[in-house]
Write an enzyme that holds these catalytic residues in place. Structure first.
Site, mmCIF file in Angstrom:
data_model
loop_
_atom_site.group_PDB
_atom_site.id
_atom_site.type_symbol
_atom_site.label_atom_id
_atom_site.label_comp_id
_atom_site.label_asym_id
_atom_site.label_seq_id
_atom_site.Cartn_x
_atom_site.Cartn_y
_atom_site.Cartn_z
ATOM 1 N N CYS A 130 2.187 -0.125 2.707
ATOM 2 C CA CYS A 130 1.405 0.307 1.544
ATOM 3 C C CYS A 130 2.047 1.502 0.826
ATOM 4 C CB CYS A 130 -0.011 0.671 1.966
ATOM 5 S SG CYS A 130 -1.038 1.287 0.614
ATOM 6 N N GLU B 115 -9.091 5.688 -2.802
ATOM 7 C CA GLU B 115 -8.200 5.867 -3.947
ATOM 8 C C GLU B 115 -7.208 6.996 -3.668
ATOM 9 O OE1 GLU B 115 -7.852 3.858 -6.681
ATOM 10 O OE2 GLU B 115 -9.299 2.600 -5.628
#
Length: 230
Positions: free
Chosen positions: A15, A67
């Protein structure tokens, strides 16, 4: 800091967004835990705490944040000194260019996931065009000059991946952008960036790209080009 009080980042091992937060934590010498999940089989406990079902997620003090930009702002504020510029206007400008970085990260992802040559070329053009205004913003060697900032942590994952694919394919994703090229090379050589990914990241990332298919078993465009190149 006790083990119980350490922040925990939840992610998957490739990621780019969690890499932003790992870099920030490493720059600040904060101890943390990193928990990987399988995005193809998200555990129920993860879905129960992630409103959008996305990574990264930060757990600390019994609370959950999501986020990457929000997580990094929190980590910066709670672990001084700040990695943002002190001047409010310059800080705001940095935050705006961090948003541009997120858009460029998605342009890069779309390019690498392209199924056909036509699609690849379209996203490649969008990626290169997206760097145009960034070139004149860089004060070098980091975005703001001599000091590493939160914006550098936000952009480093883009360059980590682009430079790997450039080397593997002999591509140039930064043509005519000498300041960005120097910035990218400075970032990927920094200890916090090197240590923000898993061991063997390059090979695993390229293998991930090589395994991308469409229509069941046909290699995606970049997968086909990488075959036999690495």
């Amino acid at each position: 800091m006790t083990a119980a009080s350490k922040p925990e980042l939840i992610s998957f091992d490739l990621c780019p967004f969690v890499q932003r937060s790992v870099i920030t934590l490493l720059e600040k010498n904060v101890e943390f835990d990193l928990t990987y999940i399988d995005l193809a089989n998200k555990p129920d406990w993860f879905l129960a705490i992630s409103p959008l079902g996305k990574v990264p997620v930060l757990r600390e003090k019994g609370e959950v944040l999501f986020e990457s930009a929000v997580i990094n702002e929190y980590l910066d504020e709670t672990n001084p000194p700040s990695l943002h510029p002190a001047d409010p206007l310059k800080k705001a400008k940095n935050r705006a260019w961090i948003e541009v970085g997120g858009n460029q990260l998605m342009n890069s992802f779309r390019m690498m996931m392209s199924q056909t040559e036509e699609e690849y070329n379209s996203h490649r053009e969008a990626l290169i065009k997206g760097f145009k205004l960034v070139e004149d913003q860089i004060e070098g060697p980091f975005f703001n000059g001599e000091t590493f900032s939160l914006i550098d942590a936000a952009w480093a994952p883009i360059f980590t991946r682009l430079l790997i694919v450039e080397e593997a394919l002999g591509e140039d994703y930064l043509p005519g952008y000498p300041k960005i090229r120097a910035w990218a090379e400075t970032l990927v050589a920094r200890d916090s960036v090197i240590n923000s990914v898993i061991d063997g990241f390059r090979d695993k990332f390229l293998t991930y790209l090589q395994n991308k298919t469409y229509n069941g078993d046909t290699p995606a465009y970049l997968a086909g080009r990488l075959a036999g190149s690495v």
